[in-house]
Design a protein around this motif. Structure first.
Motif, PDB file in Angstrom:
ATOM      1  N   PRO A   1      51.785  41.948 -17.392  1.00  0.00           N
ATOM      2  CA  PRO A   1      51.219  42.499 -18.639  1.00  0.00           C
ATOM      3  C   PRO A   1      51.996  42.089 -19.880  1.00  0.00           C
ATOM      4  O   PRO A   1      51.408  41.839 -20.923  1.00  0.00           O
ATOM      5  CB  PRO A   1      51.284  44.015 -18.405  1.00  0.00           C
ATOM      6  CG  PRO A   1      51.229  44.172 -16.915  1.00  0.00           C
ATOM      7  CD  PRO A   1      51.976  42.997 -16.363  1.00  0.00           C
TER       8      PRO A   1
ATOM      9  N   SER B   1      44.876  40.864 -15.872  1.00  0.00           N
ATOM     10  CA  SER B   1      45.582  40.630 -14.612  1.00  0.00           C
ATOM     11  C   SER B   1      46.499  41.806 -14.335  1.00  0.00           C
ATOM     12  O   SER B   1      47.033  42.422 -15.269  1.00  0.00           O
ATOM     13  CB  SER B   1      46.399  39.337 -14.684  1.00  0.00           C
ATOM     14  OG  SER B   1      47.137  39.144 -13.493  1.00  0.00           O
ATOM     15  N   ASP B   2      46.662  42.128 -13.044  1.00  0.00           N
ATOM     16  CA  ASP B   2      47.601  43.188 -12.680  1.00  0.00           C
ATOM     17  C   ASP B   2      49.001  42.663 -12.460  1.00  0.00           C
ATOM     18  O   ASP B   2      49.916  43.406 -12.100  1.00  0.00           O
ATOM     19  CB  ASP B   2      47.115  43.926 -11.417  1.00  0.00           C
ATOM     20  CG  ASP B   2      46.969  42.990 -10.225  1.00  0.00           C
ATOM     21  OD1 ASP B   2      47.301  41.802 -10.351  1.00  0.00           O
ATOM     22  OD2 ASP B   2      46.513  43.464  -9.157  1.00  0.00           O
TER      23      ASP B   2
END
Length: 564
Positions: free
Chosen positions: A499, A540-541
């Protein structure tokens, strides 16, 4: 739009005080009226209960003496029920008068008839199984007798209208006692059984009229008391609270308007005087602070003006430097591209000639074949690096034009499905090399955009997805149309993006890992999409896969607000 009603504190106090007084006095007098009316009805019930006890005592006395003899007047008839139980019904006294025996029931009936004729109340003996049909119960008496026999109550009362006049009806049971068995043993009664009841009727119409007058009087008194209390409280509040507050409010308004005197001190000897004194002290402090603050503000304004002038000059210089930098980069890139293009063309020609010589040498088994092959290999490396340098120069020129807003967009109708197929075909060799499976969820739809620039964005996103996805994995391409926008998503199976790095991937020269590339592809893609009035981003994680997406207005103008 909601309408907010502003009320003064006087109005609020009046409403609150008036409402409280009305509710309090209303409840108080309502309870008093109810209690008084209940007390009056209880008195009537006690009177009826006393009459019942007198009647029962009289009946018991008569039963204990086996009945009483009365003179047989013309309207008196012998009791036929006494003859049935072998009781002597008539005798003649020593003076020759005929006397008739009367039992408790007959005496009660005679007394009831006499009371009704001579007085304002009457009573009646009744039973569910009367020997005399005249003693049959009415509806109220029948309901009471059933309650007595079931043991639910030992007395019953109600207010009933008779001929439009209200009467108080009191009914109490008569229990079988030893003297009663002389007459009623044959009927199967035992001591303690309910033989019947005595119903007493008292007129209460005058009482209800009086209660109504009393209720009207009490309501009038309640209104008068409420008004007196209301005006007393209002005058008190106005004298000791509202007027001082009004004066304090006037002082505050005068101070806000610029009157530094802050009004007079309110000497009320209470908290309002303390509040007034606190306000005067505060006003004095504010006046002094304001005078000091004005000087400081003037000095600060002068310093700010000087600083602002310096900042404007520095900013102008920075803009000039940045313009010179951009112009320098553009000129250098342009100057580099021209010789590099010439070098690349020459190398293409030499490469083709070397390839032809090698092929000819292979067919003739020339002994210099190995030397030519090595020369071609090194030359091919030089060619690839020259091509890479050209791409870098082109990317730098492209990013500079986009940042300066000089990029020209040529809008045409673009079928997004066809364009995606062309991009997949252009990257076919990379797809085959890594055995990537391309899954498409694309709806054929036409948008207005610069087709070449949009192709460049799709190539950048799809090539990155192929580059970072492991061999044999899947890459998903989706095109999601909406009423105003078109959204394209490229989802890979790579390691994902943390992140904290997701905002950086669109910066110039940002590279993740040791993958080849200039680090300008996503920056250029962002500039192209934003030049179209669109949005580009990544989700996206940080552990498994990334989804790069962009959204474009369908009509080619305006900002797209579709959410991912």
């Amino acid at each position: 739009m909601s309408l907010r009603i502003r009320l003064s504190i006087t109005t609020k106090l009046l409403i609150t005080t008036g409402t409280t007084l009305i509710l309090t006095m209303g409840v108080l007098f309502y309870l008093l009226i109810q209690r008084q009316e209940r007390f009056i009805l209880d008195q009537v019930k006690n009177e009826a209960r006393s009459l019942f006890k007198q009647i029962v005592i009289t009946r018991r006395w008569i039963a204990d003496h086996g009945g009483i003899f009365v003179e047989r007047l013309p309207w008196v008839r012998p009791n036929p029920y006494l003859a049935e139980i072998n009781k002597e019904t008539e005798i003649i006294d020593i003076r020759g008068r005929k006397l008739v025996r009367e039992n408790p029931a007959m005496v009660t009936k005679e007394l009831s008839r006499y009371a009704r004729e001579k007085s304002v109340f009457w009573f009646n003996i009744t039973s569910l199984r009367p020997l005399n049909p005249e003693n049959s119960p009415d509806d109220l008496e029948r309901a009471a007798l059933k309650l007595f026999e079931s043991g639910d109550t030992n007395e019953y009362s109600a207010v009933q209208k008779i001929d439009n006049l209200r009467y108080f009806r009191f009914i109490a049971p008569l229990y079988v006692e030893t003297p009663c068995l002389d007459c009623h043993q044959k009927q199967g009664y035992r001591i303690g059984d309910v033989r019947g009841a005595i119903s007493i009727t008292l007129p209460v119409e005058d009482l209800f009229i009086e209660m109504k007058r009393n209720r009207t009087g009490m309501i009038t008194v309640a209104i008068i008391v409420t008004l007196i209390l209301f005006f007393t409280i209002y005058i008190t509040m106005k004298r000791f609270i509202l007027s001082p507050l009004s004066r304090l409010n006037r002082s505050i308004r005068d101070f806000a308007a610029g009157d530094d005197s802050a009004g007079e001190l309110i000497r009320s000897g209470d908290e309002i005087e303390e509040l007034s004194k606190t306000f005067k002290d505060m006003a004095h402090s504010l006046t002094e602070y304001h005078s000091c603050l004005e000087d400081r503000v003037k000095a600060a304004v002068r310093d700010l003006e000087e600083t602002n002038k310096k900042l404007i000059e520095v900013n102008r210089e920075l803009i000039e430097i940045n313009d010179r930098k951009s112009d320098f980069v553009a000129k250098v890139s342009h100057e580099l591209r021209t010789p590099l293009t010439s070098i690349k063309g020459a190398m293409d020609y030499i490469s083709a000639r070397l390839k032809a010589i090698i092929e000819k040498s292979q067919s003739e088994a020339n002994t210099e074949l190995q030397q030519l092959t090595d020369l071609f290999t090194f030359f091919d490396i030089i060619k690839k690096n020259a091509e890479r340098l050209i791409r870098l120069v082109n990317d730098i020129l492209e990013i500079e034009r986009l940042e300066q807003g000089k990029a020209e967009l040529h809008y045409t109708d673009v079928d997004i499905s066809v364009l995606i197929d062309e991009v997949i075909l252009a990257l076919h060799s990379s797809i085959i090399q890594k055995r990537i499976i391309i899954n498409k969820e694309v709806v054929s739809d036409v948008i207005s955009a610069d087709e070449d620039r949009l192709r460049q964005v799709l190539i950048n996103l799809l090539s990155n997805a192929i580059k970072f996805s492991p061999e044999g994995s899947e890459v998903l391409i989706r095109a999601v149309p909406s009423e105003d926008c078109m959204m394209v998503i490229v989802k890979d199976s790579g390691p994902g993006i943390a992140p904290e790095e997701q905002e950086k991937v669109f910066d110039r020269f940002y590279k993740k890992g040791d993958k080849e590339g200039t680090g300008l592809g996503l920056a250029i893609s962002k500039g192209i999409i934003e030049a179209h009035g669109g949005i580009i981003g990544v989700i996206s994680d940080g552990s498994k896969g990334s989804s790069f997406y962009f959204k474009l207005p369908r009509a080619g103008v305006g900002a797209c607000q579709v959410t991912y």
